[in-house]
Design a protein around this motif. Structure first.
Motif, short mmCIF file in Angstrom:
data_model
loop_
_atom_site.label_atom_id
_atom_site.label_comp_id
_atom_site.label_asym_id
_atom_site.label_seq_id
_atom_site.Cartn_x
_atom_site.Cartn_y
_atom_site.Cartn_z
N ASP A 35 -8.21 19.36 -9.22
CA ASP A 35 -6.83 19.81 -9.39
C ASP A 35 -6.00 19.43 -8.17
OD1 ASP A 35 -7.41 20.89 -11.88
OD2 ASP A 35 -7.49 22.97 -11.15
N SER A 36 -6.54 19.67 -7.00
CA SER A 36 -5.84 19.37 -5.75
C SER A 36 -5.67 17.86 -5.56
CB SER A 36 -6.61 19.98 -4.58
OG SER A 36 -5.99 19.68 -3.37
N LEU A 37 -6.74 17.10 -5.80
CA LEU A 37 -6.66 15.65 -5.66
C LEU A 37 -5.67 15.05 -6.65
CD1 LEU A 37 -10.46 14.85 -5.22
CD2 LEU A 37 -8.69 14.65 -3.46
N GLU A 38 -5.65 15.59 -7.87
CA GLU A 38 -4.72 15.10 -8.88
C GLU A 38 -3.28 15.43 -8.49
OE1 GLU A 38 -4.74 14.87 -13.67
OE2 GLU A 38 -4.98 16.87 -12.82
N LYS A 39 -3.07 16.63 -7.98
CA LYS A 39 -1.73 17.05 -7.55
C LYS A 39 -1.21 16.12 -6.44
CE LYS A 39 0.68 20.91 -5.44
NZ LYS A 39 0.51 22.18 -4.75
N ASP A 40 -2.12 15.67 -5.57
CA ASP A 40 -1.75 14.78 -4.47
C ASP A 40 -1.66 13.31 -4.90
OD1 ASP A 40 -1.62 16.95 -2.74
OD2 ASP A 40 -3.64 16.65 -1.95
N LEU A 42 -4.15 11.37 -5.93
CA LEU A 42 -5.30 10.59 -5.48
C LEU A 42 -6.30 10.30 -6.60
CD1 LEU A 42 -5.88 12.41 -2.07
CD2 LEU A 42 -4.51 10.36 -2.52
N VAL A 43 -6.27 11.14 -7.63
CA VAL A 43 -7.21 11.03 -8.75
C VAL A 43 -6.43 11.28 -10.03
CG1 VAL A 43 -9.15 12.22 -9.88
CG2 VAL A 43 -9.25 11.75 -7.45
N GLU A 44 -6.89 10.64 -11.11
CA GLU A 44 -6.30 10.94 -12.41
C GLU A 44 -7.41 11.26 -13.40
OE1 GLU A 44 -4.03 7.63 -13.87
OE2 GLU A 44 -5.56 6.20 -13.26
N ARG A 45 -7.06 12.15 -14.33
CA ARG A 45 -7.97 12.49 -15.42
C ARG A 45 -7.57 11.66 -16.64
NH1 ARG A 45 -7.18 18.16 -13.24
NH2 ARG A 45 -9.26 18.96 -12.76
N LEU A 46 -8.55 11.02 -17.25
CA LEU A 46 -8.30 10.18 -18.41
C LEU A 46 -9.03 10.75 -19.61
CD1 LEU A 46 -9.11 6.79 -16.63
CD2 LEU A 46 -6.85 7.80 -16.98
N ALA A 47 -8.43 10.63 -20.77
CA ALA A 47 -9.08 11.09 -22.00
C ALA A 47 -10.31 10.24 -22.27
CB ALA A 47 -8.11 11.01 -23.16
N ASP A 48 -11.38 10.89 -22.69
CA ASP A 48 -12.60 10.19 -23.07
C ASP A 48 -12.47 9.83 -24.55
OD1 ASP A 48 -15.14 9.38 -23.86
OD2 ASP A 48 -16.16 10.93 -22.70
N PRO A 49 -12.49 8.55 -24.90
CA PRO A 49 -12.31 8.16 -26.30
C PRO A 49 -13.45 8.64 -27.20
CG PRO A 49 -12.86 6.25 -24.95
CD PRO A 49 -12.66 7.40 -24.02
N ASP A 50 -14.60 8.97 -26.61
CA ASP A 50 -15.76 9.41 -27.39
C ASP A 50 -15.86 10.92 -27.53
OD1 ASP A 50 -16.58 6.73 -27.68
OD2 ASP A 50 -17.58 6.81 -25.73
N VAL A 59 -10.11 7.17 -9.49
CA VAL A 59 -9.32 7.17 -8.26
C VAL A 59 -8.09 6.30 -8.49
CG1 VAL A 59 -9.31 6.56 -5.81
CG2 VAL A 59 -11.37 7.54 -6.83
N THR A 60 -6.94 6.78 -8.06
CA THR A 60 -5.69 6.03 -8.18
C THR A 60 -5.56 5.04 -7.02
OG1 THR A 60 -4.44 7.59 -6.84
CG2 THR A 60 -4.55 8.04 -9.23
N PRO A 61 -4.63 4.10 -7.09
CA PRO A 61 -4.40 3.21 -5.95
C PRO A 61 -4.08 3.99 -4.66
CG PRO A 61 -3.36 2.30 -7.89
CD PRO A 61 -3.84 3.68 -8.27
N GLN A 62 -3.34 5.08 -4.79
CA GLN A 62 -3.05 5.93 -3.62
C GLN A 62 -4.35 6.54 -3.08
OE1 GLN A 62 0.04 8.81 -4.37
NE2 GLN A 62 -0.21 9.78 -2.38
N GLY A 63 -5.25 6.92 -3.98
CA GLY A 63 -6.55 7.45 -3.57
C GLY A 63 -7.39 6.41 -2.88
N GLU A 64 -7.34 5.17 -3.38
CA GLU A 64 -8.07 4.06 -2.74
C GLU A 64 -7.58 3.86 -1.30
OE1 GLU A 64 -10.53 2.18 -3.99
OE2 GLU A 64 -10.47 2.79 -6.10
N ALA A 65 -6.27 3.91 -1.11
CA ALA A 65 -5.71 3.74 0.23
C ALA A 65 -6.15 4.88 1.15
CB ALA A 65 -4.18 3.67 0.16
#
Length: 113
Positions: A35-40, A42-50, A59-65
């Motif tokens: 939750d904290s990483l997503e708010k910042d 740095l991370v995103e939650r993606l729907a699982d198609p299965d 990890v987002t590009p900002q998280g990579e940096a």
């Protein structure tokens, strides 16, 4: 750093359950971290198609940096910390710590046993 790094080091987007196992923590603890990483950003939650109930982590590009900065600092400290140890001592230390983690994963025996 640990959660962000664990997500980064998986070959593809993975579930929170897998990351929690990898970090040896409970799911709710990881949820708060994510939750904290997503708010910042740095991370995103993606729907699982299965599985609609599952979210995959990436990890987002900002998280990579952010990780690049963290790793640079950590590498500097690690080099300073291990500077006086030989390669054999570092290997022995890795073996000892790895053995301790294996014991923790297996569950410690009862202290009264």
């Amino acid at each position: 750093m640990e959660a962000l790094s664990a997500i980064h080091n998986t070959p593809e987007a993975t579930s929170q359950v897998n990351i929690a196992r990898r970090l040896r923590i409970e799911g709710p603890t990881l949820t708060r971290m994510i939750d904290s990483l997503e708010k910042d950003g740095l991370v995103e939650r993606l729907a699982d198609p299965d599985d609609r109930r599952t979210k995959k982590l990436q990890v987002t590009p900002q998280g990579e940096a952010a990780l690049e900065e963290i790793f640079a600092i950590a590498d500097t400290y690690r080099k300073r910390l291990l500077a006086d140890l030989s390669a054999e001592e570092i290997a022995m230390l890795n073996d000892l710590l790895g053995g301790m983690l294996d014991k923790l994963d297996a569950g410690l025996p009862d202290q009264n046993a």
